[in-house]
Write a protein that holds these residues in place. Structure first.
Motif, PDB file in Angstrom:
ATOM      1  N   ILE A 145      11.432  35.496   6.112  1.00  0.00           N
ATOM      2  CA  ILE A 145      12.172  35.376   7.371  1.00  0.00           C
ATOM      3  C   ILE A 145      11.476  34.382   8.295  1.00  0.00           C
ATOM      4  O   ILE A 145      12.134  33.554   8.946  1.00  0.00           O
ATOM      5  N   THR A 146      10.143  34.431   8.348  1.00  0.00           N
ATOM      6  CA  THR A 146       9.398  33.494   9.188  1.00  0.00           C
ATOM      7  C   THR A 146       9.659  32.059   8.746  1.00  0.00           C
ATOM      8  O   THR A 146       9.844  31.164   9.573  1.00  0.00           O
ATOM      9  N   TYR A 147       9.676  31.828   7.443  1.00  0.00           N
ATOM     10  CA  TYR A 147       9.979  30.501   6.904  1.00  0.00           C
ATOM     11  C   TYR A 147      11.333  30.008   7.403  1.00  0.00           C
ATOM     12  O   TYR A 147      11.468  28.855   7.841  1.00  0.00           O
ATOM     13  N   SER A 150       0.004  29.114   3.765  1.00  0.00           N
ATOM     14  CA  SER A 150      -1.432  29.290   3.985  1.00  0.00           C
ATOM     15  C   SER A 150      -1.763  29.341   5.471  1.00  0.00           C
ATOM     16  O   SER A 150      -2.652  30.086   5.900  1.00  0.00           O
ATOM     17  N   ARG A 151      -1.028  28.561   6.269  1.00  0.00           N
ATOM     18  CA  ARG A 151      -1.241  28.595   7.727  1.00  0.00           C
ATOM     19  C   ARG A 151      -0.815  29.940   8.304  1.00  0.00           C
ATOM     20  O   ARG A 151      -1.497  30.520   9.152  1.00  0.00           O
ATOM     21  N   LEU A 152       0.343  30.409   7.868  1.00  0.00           N
ATOM     22  CA  LEU A 152       0.855  31.672   8.395  1.00  0.00           C
ATOM     23  C   LEU A 152      -0.064  32.835   8.053  1.00  0.00           C
ATOM     24  O   LEU A 152      -0.383  33.668   8.911  1.00  0.00           O
ATOM     25  N   LEU A 153      -0.511  32.880   6.805  1.00  0.00           N
ATOM     26  CA  LEU A 153      -1.369  33.993   6.396  1.00  0.00           C
ATOM     27  C   LEU A 153      -2.785  33.843   6.940  1.00  0.00           C
ATOM     28  O   LEU A 153      -3.384  34.811   7.414  1.00  0.00           O
ATOM     29  N   GLY A 154      -3.330  32.625   6.869  1.00  0.00           N
ATOM     30  CA  GLY A 154      -4.697  32.416   7.349  1.00  0.00           C
ATOM     31  C   GLY A 154      -4.848  32.718   8.826  1.00  0.00           C
ATOM     32  O   GLY A 154      -5.808  33.388   9.243  1.00  0.00           O
ATOM     33  N   ASN A 195       2.720  20.547   4.692  1.00  0.00           N
ATOM     34  CA  ASN A 195       2.519  21.248   3.426  1.00  0.00           C
ATOM     35  C   ASN A 195       1.846  22.605   3.643  1.00  0.00           C
ATOM     36  O   ASN A 195       1.188  22.842   4.649  1.00  0.00           O
ATOM     37  N   ALA A 196       2.019  23.478   2.652  1.00  0.00           N
ATOM     38  CA  ALA A 196       1.302  24.769   2.604  1.00  0.00           C
ATOM     39  C   ALA A 196       1.489  25.591   3.873  1.00  0.00           C
ATOM     40  O   ALA A 196       0.521  26.112   4.437  1.00  0.00           O
TER      41      ALA A 196
END
Length: 229
Positions: free
Chosen positions: A209-211, A156-160, A152-153
């Motif tokens: 794109i990362t997703y 948040s992992r990518l941005l954090g 999940n989320a």
């Protein structure tokens, strides 16, 4: 007959997994080396000043996210160290080439080479230290957050992880390049803030794109379920 066929399928999947990992690492290292060369040119747009590497370097964090999310911290760390050693080898190679004498007819080209790629110890040190700290923190934070949230989320992992990794990377680079390198303290906050905001903005823009890349890799990696260590 069933066992040999199953073995062939498993071998094919393992080969595919290895191939994907090697490809991602190769692109990751390639982007790193290109951005390091581009970083030798400062760019000024209006009142904003940043180095040329800022154009491409944020993409290494996108691939760093892919490596950490799909393959786990240990394999991401391996890729990061490979990139570190390749960056060091490239710098030493440029230093060796620049130090060797050129024929008289190539003196002008040799001077241009020295101006563009000449060995600047402070910049090389700043770049390598910032990269290593930033990428390792980026991978560690992402994997740690994933252990708590599971699948999940992802956003948040990518941005954090990027906020932490890019902060360390940009701060370390600017501190070393200013303290013992060619940067001046009057431009420190300009370099730091512009570089940090720009790199994080690229990560946000690249999120769709990362997703898709992460989803693509997860669907094709037989080892994905065990890649969280």
């Amino acid at each position: 007959m069933g066992a040999p066929i199953a073995n062939e399928v498993n071998a094919s999947r393992s080969a595919s997994s290895a191939s994907h990992y090697v490809t991602v690492v190769a692109v990751f290292c390639g982007l790193l080396l290109i951005s390091n060369v581009a970083a030798v040119k400062p760019i000024e747009i209006g009142s904003l000043i940043f180095d040329g590497g800022a154009i491409l370097f944020p993409l290494t964090y996108v691939l760093g996210d892919v490596l950490a999310e799909v393959y786990g911290f240990r394999r991401a760390k391996r890729a990061i160290w490979i990139g570190f050693f390749l960056g060091a080898v490239a710098s030493l190679c440029f230093f060796a080439v620049d130090s060797l004498p050129a024929p008289d007819w190539a003196a002008e080209n040799a001077e241009a080479f020295s101006m563009a790629l000449g060995f600047v110890p402070a910049i090389v040190l700043a770049s390598l230290c910032g990269y290593l700290a930033g990428q390792l923190l980026n991978a560690r934070v992402l994997v740690s957050m994933k252990r708590r949230s599971g699948e999940n989320a992802l956003w948040s992992r990518l941005l954090g992880s990027t906020l932490v990794g890019e902060f360390a990377d940009t701060l370390i680079f600017c501190m070393i390049a200013t303290a013992i390198g060619p940067f001046i303290w009057a431009d420190f906050w300009n370099y730091f803030l512009v570089g940090y905001i720009f790199k994080c903005a690229v990560e946000v823009i690249m999120l769709p794109i990362t997703y898709r890349v992460i989803a693509f890799m997860k669907a094709r990696e037989p080892s994905y379920s065990s890649a969280s260590a």
